[in-house]
Design a protein around this motif. Sequence first.
Motif, PDB file in Angstrom:
ATOM      1  N   SER A  74      61.338  32.462 -86.438  1.00 43.65           N
ATOM      2  CA  SER A  74      61.551  33.905 -86.552  1.00 43.65           C
ATOM      3  C   SER A  74      62.615  34.230 -87.598  1.00 43.65           C
ATOM      4  O   SER A  74      63.410  33.364 -88.000  1.00 43.65           O
ATOM      5  CB  SER A  74      61.981  34.483 -85.194  1.00 43.65           C
ATOM      6  OG  SER A  74      63.277  33.992 -84.861  1.00 43.65           O
ATOM      7  N   LYS A  75      62.592  35.527 -87.985  1.00 42.31           N
ATOM      8  CA  LYS A  75      63.589  36.007 -88.962  1.00 42.31           C
ATOM      9  C   LYS A  75      64.996  35.906 -88.392  1.00 42.31           C
ATOM     10  O   LYS A  75      65.949  35.545 -89.086  1.00 42.31           O
ATOM     11  CB  LYS A  75      63.254  37.447 -89.333  1.00 42.31           C
ATOM     12  CG  LYS A  75      64.185  38.030 -90.391  1.00 42.31           C
ATOM     13  CD  LYS A  75      63.747  39.432 -90.733  1.00 42.31           C
ATOM     14  CE  LYS A  75      64.662  40.031 -91.803  1.00 42.31           C
ATOM     15  NZ  LYS A  75      64.258  41.418 -92.152  1.00 42.31           N
ATOM     16  N   ASN A  76      65.143  36.256 -87.109  1.00 42.62           N
ATOM     17  CA  ASN A  76      66.460  36.184 -86.474  1.00 42.62           C
ATOM     18  C   ASN A  76      67.013  34.755 -86.450  1.00 42.62           C
ATOM     19  O   ASN A  76      68.208  34.530 -86.609  1.00 42.62           O
ATOM     20  CB  ASN A  76      66.383  36.733 -85.045  1.00 42.62           C
ATOM     21  CG  ASN A  76      66.192  38.242 -85.032  1.00 42.62           C
ATOM     22  OD1 ASN A  76      66.523  38.918 -86.008  1.00 42.62           O
ATOM     23  ND2 ASN A  76      65.646  38.763 -83.937  1.00 42.62           N
ATOM     24  N   THR A  77      66.101  33.825 -86.237  1.00 39.86           N
ATOM     25  CA  THR A  77      66.522  32.410 -86.243  1.00 39.86           C
ATOM     26  C   THR A  77      67.037  32.017 -87.616  1.00 39.86           C
ATOM     27  O   THR A  77      68.040  31.314 -87.760  1.00 39.86           O
ATOM     28  CB  THR A  77      65.351  31.505 -85.835  1.00 39.86           C
ATOM     29  OG1 THR A  77      64.874  31.916 -84.543  1.00 39.86           O
ATOM     30  CG2 THR A  77      65.797  30.043 -85.771  1.00 39.86           C
ATOM     31  N   THR A 103      70.380  33.480 -88.090  1.00 37.19           N
ATOM     32  CA  THR A 103      71.368  32.750 -87.286  1.00 37.19           C
ATOM     33  C   THR A 103      71.779  31.453 -87.978  1.00 37.19           C
ATOM     34  O   THR A 103      72.973  31.132 -88.094  1.00 37.19           O
ATOM     35  CB  THR A 103      70.785  32.428 -85.889  1.00 37.19           C
ATOM     36  OG1 THR A 103      70.448  33.658 -85.236  1.00 37.19           O
ATOM     37  CG2 THR A 103      71.801  31.662 -85.048  1.00 37.19           C
TER      38      THR A 103
END
Length: 503
Positions: A40-43, A46
């Motif tokens: 994912s983009k959030n990963t 992060t």
Amino acid sequence: MKKHSVNSKLAMFLSNTSIAILFAVLVILLEKYLFHNSISKNTILTYLAIILSLSFIEMKIMEIFQKRQMFPIYFDPLTNLWTRQHFEEEATKQLKANPKVKFMLIEADIRGFKFINQTYGEEAGDKLIVYYSKIINHFAEKFHGIIGRGFADRFYILLKVSSVQNAMNEFKTNIVLCEEMTAKSEIPFFPKFGIAFLLPDNKKRDISIQGLIGQASFAKSAIKDDAITAYSVYNSRLQERINEEHHIEEKMQQALEKGEFFVVYQPKISLIDEKVCGAEALVRWNNPKEGFMTPDKFIPLFERNGFIKKLDFYVYEQVFKLLEKQIANGEKVVPISVNMSRNHNKAEKFIHDFLELFNKYKVPPEYIQLEIIERSFMDSNTLGEITKRLHKEGFSVAMDDFGSGESSLNMLTSIPVDVLKFDRVFLQSSMNEDGTMNEKSAEFIQILINLSKNLDKQSVFEGVETKEQRDFLKSINCDMIQGYFYSKPLAEKDFLEFLKMHI
């Protein structure tokens, strides 16, 4: 290779490696996000934040690492003052940036610091260095100067000054304050200073900071070991002396090889029968162009540059040759004393080299006496070991210049010498204008002679020049005398003739 060079390369390698790894991780994550949609983009964000945080932490670690690597180059780890290298760099910048400014360079150290180290230990010596550094740093800051530490107890201060006179007045005032502060030290010590000035003139100032330090160092070296004066200023007279000494140094090795140095012998006279009972070997220099040079012109220089050790062994060999020749010819022989100068600082090497040379000649050891001085570069315990070793080999040992202010009673327990030689200064300062002995001085000299008797040591007084002096020393049971009253130092041929007439 230097340690800091190795560490710097290691640091660079680790830094480059970690950057490459972080970059590779970021590429893999982007590939999964863009082409496989497996992350994912959030990963991604992060991981990116973690990578940036790690990079920031690494940068800080590398910054600290580099500072630690550079610290020994710029700052002395014991005192936190600048190192001599960094001091010279900063001082050079100041000299170049201020061509019309007057500068004062001070080299400071502690009188007899080596012996303080030996007596109190290196840890106490380091504490003294730190204490001293704070004192002189206080004065450097007071006058907006820069300061650095060199080898051991040496410190360097560079100050901008308005005039030489004002600078010296301030220096003398602060010397008093410095003495008050050093008096508070747990270990008693006495600072010593060499001073050099750099003044603007019409000519280009081409002297380097190293040259200025050299001038201050030379001025400091001109202070005698037993002098009360704590400082010396470099001037044109010292420059003339430098030039003269350079001239001597250029010729000394060649002079030794060509036999320009020669040995003279001053007889020692027994006061019991006024017969020759020994002699002291002394060195002289006769240059074909410049003629005869007195010892005071070259001996102190040779002691500073170390050449005296070579000259000592040259003298030893000439004495061994003379005695061997006398014995082979069936002539009467008296013991001859030779000087062990203060520069011999390795006991085992000295003993080895001395015995190696001595064993080349057929001379009984009882005909050789070594004269030592306590103000050697060796400590009293080492001198004591040398004395015991020389005794074991059959030689006798004399303590030269005893009572002149250089020797102490305590050292007699660790240096078991056979003879005490008393300096000529006692007789020179003991005579009244009418040629008689000063009463108080006479009493003191008698105490010295009684001391030698009580310690079961022979006594020799140097510098005896008058009948009154001879008669006085005879009356207080001095064993031997040496001086112009009986004979000046004699060339070998003249000494042998004197010996035949007075033995």
